[in-house]
Design a protein around this motif. Structure first.
Motif, PDB file in Angstrom:
ATOM      1  N   GLN A 115       0.821  -1.205   0.000  1.00 61.76           N
ATOM      2  CA  GLN A 115       0.000   0.000   0.000  1.00 61.76           C
ATOM      3  C   GLN A 115       0.861   1.264   0.000  1.00 61.76           C
ATOM      4  O   GLN A 115       0.580   2.217  -0.732  1.00 61.76           O
ATOM      5  CB  GLN A 115      -0.918   0.028   1.216  1.00 61.76           C
ATOM      6  CG  GLN A 115      -1.781   1.281   1.309  1.00 61.76           C
ATOM      7  CD  GLN A 115      -2.741   1.225   2.482  1.00 61.76           C
ATOM      8  OE1 GLN A 115      -3.625   0.389   2.527  1.00 61.76           O
ATOM      9  NE2 GLN A 115      -2.546   2.111   3.446  1.00 61.76           N
ATOM     10  N   GLY A 116       1.912   1.263   0.795  1.00 59.27           N
ATOM     11  CA  GLY A 116       2.782   2.433   0.868  1.00 59.27           C
ATOM     12  C   GLY A 116       3.435   2.750  -0.468  1.00 59.27           C
ATOM     13  O   GLY A 116       3.602   3.921  -0.825  1.00 59.27           O
ATOM     14  N   ALA A 117       3.804   1.704  -1.214  1.00 53.05           N
ATOM     15  CA  ALA A 117       4.432   1.919  -2.519  1.00 53.05           C
ATOM     16  C   ALA A 117       3.436   2.524  -3.502  1.00 53.05           C
ATOM     17  O   ALA A 117       3.796   3.355  -4.336  1.00 53.05           O
ATOM     18  CB  ALA A 117       4.975   0.594  -3.063  1.00 53.05           C
ATOM     19  N   GLY A 118       2.170   2.103  -3.401  1.00 50.63           N
ATOM     20  CA  GLY A 118       1.140   2.679  -4.258  1.00 50.63           C
ATOM     21  C   GLY A 118       0.926   4.147  -3.958  1.00 50.63           C
ATOM     22  O   GLY A 118       0.786   4.974  -4.868  1.00 50.63           O
ATOM     23  N   LEU A 119       0.911   4.502  -2.670  1.00 49.42           N
ATOM     24  CA  LEU A 119       0.763   5.902  -2.276  1.00 49.42           C
ATOM     25  C   LEU A 119       1.986   6.712  -2.703  1.00 49.42           C
ATOM     26  O   LEU A 119       1.863   7.878  -3.100  1.00 49.42           O
ATOM     27  CB  LEU A 119       0.563   6.002  -0.766  1.00 49.42           C
ATOM     28  CG  LEU A 119      -0.756   5.419  -0.232  1.00 49.42           C
ATOM     29  CD1 LEU A 119      -0.766   5.429   1.292  1.00 49.42           C
ATOM     30  CD2 LEU A 119      -1.951   6.201  -0.775  1.00 49.42           C
ATOM     31  N   ALA A 120       3.157   6.084  -2.622  1.00 47.20           N
ATOM     32  CA  ALA A 120       4.387   6.764  -3.056  1.00 47.20           C
ATOM     33  C   ALA A 120       4.342   7.021  -4.555  1.00 47.20           C
ATOM     34  O   ALA A 120       4.768   8.089  -5.023  1.00 47.20           O
ATOM     35  CB  ALA A 120       5.611   5.912  -2.699  1.00 47.20           C
ATOM     36  N   ALA A 121       3.832   6.055  -5.323  1.00 49.66           N
ATOM     37  CA  ALA A 121       3.694   6.240  -6.769  1.00 49.66           C
ATOM     38  C   ALA A 121       2.727   7.378  -7.074  1.00 49.66           C
ATOM     39  O   ALA A 121       2.923   8.151  -8.015  1.00 49.66           O
ATOM     40  CB  ALA A 121       3.224   4.950  -7.426  1.00 49.66           C
ATOM     41  N   SER A 122       1.669   7.497  -6.260  1.00 50.24           N
ATOM     42  CA  SER A 122       0.711   8.595  -6.430  1.00 50.24           C
ATOM     43  C   SER A 122       1.400   9.938  -6.208  1.00 50.24           C
ATOM     44  O   SER A 122       1.199  10.891  -6.972  1.00 50.24           O
ATOM     45  CB  SER A 122      -0.445   8.449  -5.433  1.00 50.24           C
ATOM     46  OG  SER A 122      -1.087   7.199  -5.566  1.00 50.24           O
ATOM     47  N   ALA A 123       2.209  10.013  -5.143  1.00 49.95           N
ATOM     48  CA  ALA A 123       2.942  11.249  -4.851  1.00 49.95           C
ATOM     49  C   ALA A 123       3.951  11.561  -5.953  1.00 49.95           C
ATOM     50  O   ALA A 123       4.126  12.726  -6.347  1.00 49.95           O
ATOM     51  CB  ALA A 123       3.656  11.129  -3.504  1.00 49.95           C
ATOM     52  N   GLY A 124       4.600  10.520  -6.484  1.00 51.24           N
ATOM     53  CA  GLY A 124       5.551  10.724  -7.568  1.00 51.24           C
ATOM     54  C   GLY A 124       4.881  11.257  -8.815  1.00 51.24           C
ATOM     55  O   GLY A 124       5.407  12.149  -9.495  1.00 51.24           O
ATOM     56  N   SER A 125       3.698  10.729  -9.123  1.00 52.36           N
ATOM     57  CA  SER A 125       2.947  11.210 -10.276  1.00 52.36           C
ATOM     58  C   SER A 125       2.549  12.671 -10.096  1.00 52.36           C
ATOM     59  O   SER A 125       2.618  13.471 -11.038  1.00 52.36           O
ATOM     60  CB  SER A 125       1.693  10.349 -10.477  1.00 52.36           C
ATOM     61  OG  SER A 125       0.925  10.818 -11.576  1.00 52.36           O
ATOM     62  N   ALA A 126       2.149  13.036  -8.876  1.00 54.57           N
ATOM     63  CA  ALA A 126       1.783  14.429  -8.595  1.00 54.57           C
ATOM     64  C   ALA A 126       2.985  15.356  -8.788  1.00 54.57           C
ATOM     65  O   ALA A 126       2.858  16.444  -9.357  1.00 54.57           O
ATOM     66  CB  ALA A 126       1.247  14.546  -7.169  1.00 54.57           C
ATOM     67  N   LEU A 127       4.163  14.911  -8.336  1.00 56.19           N
ATOM     68  CA  LEU A 127       5.370  15.720  -8.513  1.00 56.19           C
ATOM     69  C   LEU A 127       5.702  15.855  -9.992  1.00 56.19           C
ATOM     70  O   LEU A 127       6.132  16.922 -10.455  1.00 56.19           O
ATOM     71  CB  LEU A 127       6.543  15.096  -7.767  1.00 56.19           C
ATOM     72  CG  LEU A 127       7.879  15.854  -7.883  1.00 56.19           C
ATOM     73  CD1 LEU A 127       7.738  17.266  -7.334  1.00 56.19           C
ATOM     74  CD2 LEU A 127       8.988  15.114  -7.153  1.00 56.19           C
ATOM     75  N   GLY A 128       5.478  14.774 -10.753  1.00 59.12           N
ATOM     76  CA  GLY A 128       5.710  14.825 -12.193  1.00 59.12           C
ATOM     77  C   GLY A 128       4.844  15.880 -12.864  1.00 59.12           C
ATOM     78  O   GLY A 128       5.290  16.577 -13.779  1.00 59.12           O
ATOM     79  N   SER A 129       3.603  16.014 -12.410  1.00 59.33           N
ATOM     80  CA  SER A 129       2.716  17.053 -12.942  1.00 59.33           C
ATOM     81  C   SER A 129       3.267  18.442 -12.648  1.00 59.33           C
ATOM     82  O   SER A 129       3.202  19.350 -13.492  1.00 59.33           O
ATOM     83  CB  SER A 129       1.315  16.916 -12.335  1.00 59.33           C
ATOM     84  OG  SER A 129       0.686  15.726 -12.756  1.00 59.33           O
ATOM     85  N   MET A 130       3.807  18.616 -11.444  1.00 56.06           N
ATOM     86  CA  MET A 130       4.386  19.908 -11.081  1.00 56.06           C
ATOM     87  C   MET A 130       5.611  20.226 -11.949  1.00 56.06           C
ATOM     88  O   MET A 130       5.827  21.384 -12.322  1.00 56.06           O
ATOM     89  CB  MET A 130       4.782  19.907  -9.603  1.00 56.06           C
ATOM     90  CG  MET A 130       3.611  19.914  -8.645  1.00 56.06           C
ATOM     91  SD  MET A 130       2.617  21.414  -8.782  1.00 56.06           S
ATOM     92  CE  MET A 130       3.803  22.655  -8.237  1.00 56.06           C
TER      93      MET A 130
END
Length: 208
Positions: free
Chosen positions: A35-50
């Motif tokens: 679960q933590g890795a999935g949430l980390a991937a979500s955060a990484g995707s958000a940073l990619g948008s930025m």
């Protein structure tokens, strides 16, 4: 920029977020293993948008719009990355079986974060989205850099929250997916989808 404009942009981001794409399948895969890795991937995707928002604000993404070759190269690199993720997941599934406990041990938070960030950064459509949409929401004469980054933050929050929900829902479904036959099938199907998305991206780039 008015609150109404920000809300309108956020609504557009919600519609786009609900359209399944590579990031959705990527987060799904990572969250099923951990679960933590999935949430980390979500955060990484958000940073990619930025990162894309910053590139647009600085005028870098305009080069992709003007240069068909640069756009094609970035799409091919992104497609190859998706193929790499899909193939490695398929190999791991065959080598380690379908145990999610094994997957959790070999799936780290940094790997999920980096994968999510690279998946978004190597998707030129995200940059072109900002390039085409952002000017419509930024008032004439307003600071382009600050307002574009504000819109980027809105998109990052909307997309990040949606992907985080996907990660949490998928993690709660692990109990059912731990059934060997179901787990094995799902792992291979999701990995195949990632690889197919990559192949499709490269094929479309070759015909453009």
């Amino acid at each position: 920029m008015t609150p109404t404009a920000i809300l309108a942009f956020a609504g557009l981001c919600v519609v786009l977020a609900l359209t399944p794409g590579p990031d959705t399948f990527l987060v799904l895969r990572f969250s099923l293993a951990r679960q933590g890795a999935g949430l980390a991937a979500s955060a990484g995707s958000a940073l990619g948008s930025m990162v894309w928002a910053l590139a647009v604000a600085l005028g870098l993404a305009a080069l992709l719009q003007q240069s068909a070759e640069a756009y094609r190269i970035l799409k091919i690199v992104g497609g190859l990355y998706l193929i790499y993720l899909g193939v490695t997941a398929l190999i791991a599934s065959r080598r380690h079986g379908s145990s999610f406990e094994t997957g959790a041990r070999r799936t780290s938070l940094p790997s999920g974060f980096v994968a999510g960030m690279l998946s978004t950064m190597l998707n030129p459509k995200v940059g072109l989205f900002f390039l085409a949409i952002a000017p419509q929401f930024i008032p004439r004469g307003a600071g382009a850099l600050g307002n574009t980054m504000l819109l980027g933050a809105v998109d990052a929050v909307v997309g990040g929250v949606y992907l985080a929900v996907v990660a949490l829902v998928a993690a709660r479904a692990v109990a059912w997916l731990k059934r060997p036959r179901v787990a094995k099938t799902f792992e291979r199907v999701s990995a195949s989808i990632l690889a197919a998305l990559g192949i499709g991206t490269i094929a479309l780039s070759a015909t453009e």
